[in-house]
Design an enzyme around this catalytic site. Sequence first.
Site, short mmCIF file in Angstrom:
data_model
loop_
_atom_site.label_atom_id
_atom_site.label_comp_id
_atom_site.label_asym_id
_atom_site.label_seq_id
_atom_site.Cartn_x
_atom_site.Cartn_y
_atom_site.Cartn_z
N SER A 72 -1.25 3.24 -4.21
CA SER A 72 0.18 3.16 -3.95
C SER A 72 0.72 4.50 -3.43
O SER A 72 0.20 5.03 -2.44
CB SER A 72 0.91 2.69 -5.21
OG SER A 72 2.18 2.18 -4.89
N ASP A 186 -0.42 -3.94 -3.12
CA ASP A 186 -0.47 -2.70 -3.89
C ASP A 186 -1.73 -2.62 -4.77
O ASP A 186 -2.01 -3.51 -5.57
CB ASP A 186 0.78 -2.63 -4.78
CG ASP A 186 1.05 -1.23 -5.31
OD1 ASP A 186 0.08 -0.54 -5.67
OD2 ASP A 186 2.23 -0.84 -5.35
#
Length: 298
Positions: A72, A186
């Site tokens: 991320s 993600d």
Amino acid sequence: MAKYRRTARLTAYVVGLAMLTSCAAAPLKKPSEAAKVALVLGGGGARGFAHVGVIRELEKERIPIDLIVGVSVGSLVGSLYADSGSSFDLEWKAFKIEKNDIFDLGIFNLRSGLAKGQRIRSYIDKNISAKRIEELKISVAIVAVDLKTGKRVVFTSGPIREAICASAAIPGVFEPVPYNGMFLVDGAVLGNLAPEVARDLGADVIIGVNIAKQRTRFDQEPPGVLTTILESIGIMGDELVRLNRDRFDVLIEPDVGSIGVMDFEHKRELMEAGMAGARQAMPKIQELIAHRQAGGTQ
């Protein structure tokens, strides 16, 4: 006399042969090799500024970073640093990042209702000169998750922009990133940090940075949709980190207090928290590196 000389020559020959055989059988001792150090950076939205402080302190103490594994926002910060290899350059760019550079929440796909991630793509193009991961000055592994298979996808080569966007494609906020038949989201879905990726890539010393440990303090008003999603992913990711602490040689957890994952107004405090966390862990980091270089094991 002649017989004595022949016996002496024979004895010398046998002794010499024995010495050569002994030398050949004994393995040559290799000089100690430098330990491969991996920095594993996790997700946490705006708290990613703490990663900048950690990197600055590691560079200050001349701790070599041979590999960065990013999830991320960790993939963005790690790639920004690996592009130049300079914490000064990283800090300069970090101070200029604003929320609107990353979250294009006003630009939604009418069909899916999710943001397309155009602003973060634009930011990457403007601030990272390398276009492919293998062109970076420091080795980087960027972690995402394929929605089709539920499996982790690790980018160690290929287009940087797509890899970072995939790793930071928060479910429920950004559209999944299509890539080679996959739909990527993600990387924090399978854990906020990925120490096993660092180990698989040959790391000897794994330094993790967890920025999702502490919770944001909410007042009377409930959090918005984006904050709710980010905080929820952070809670899940932090629990996985807690369960896998033994996979890190050192785990740095900066004291980010109650600074929110969408709070871009406290960059300096977050960077200082990262620096303080790295300083606290420095003796152990230095000891581990020295131990590994001397040929020690875990």
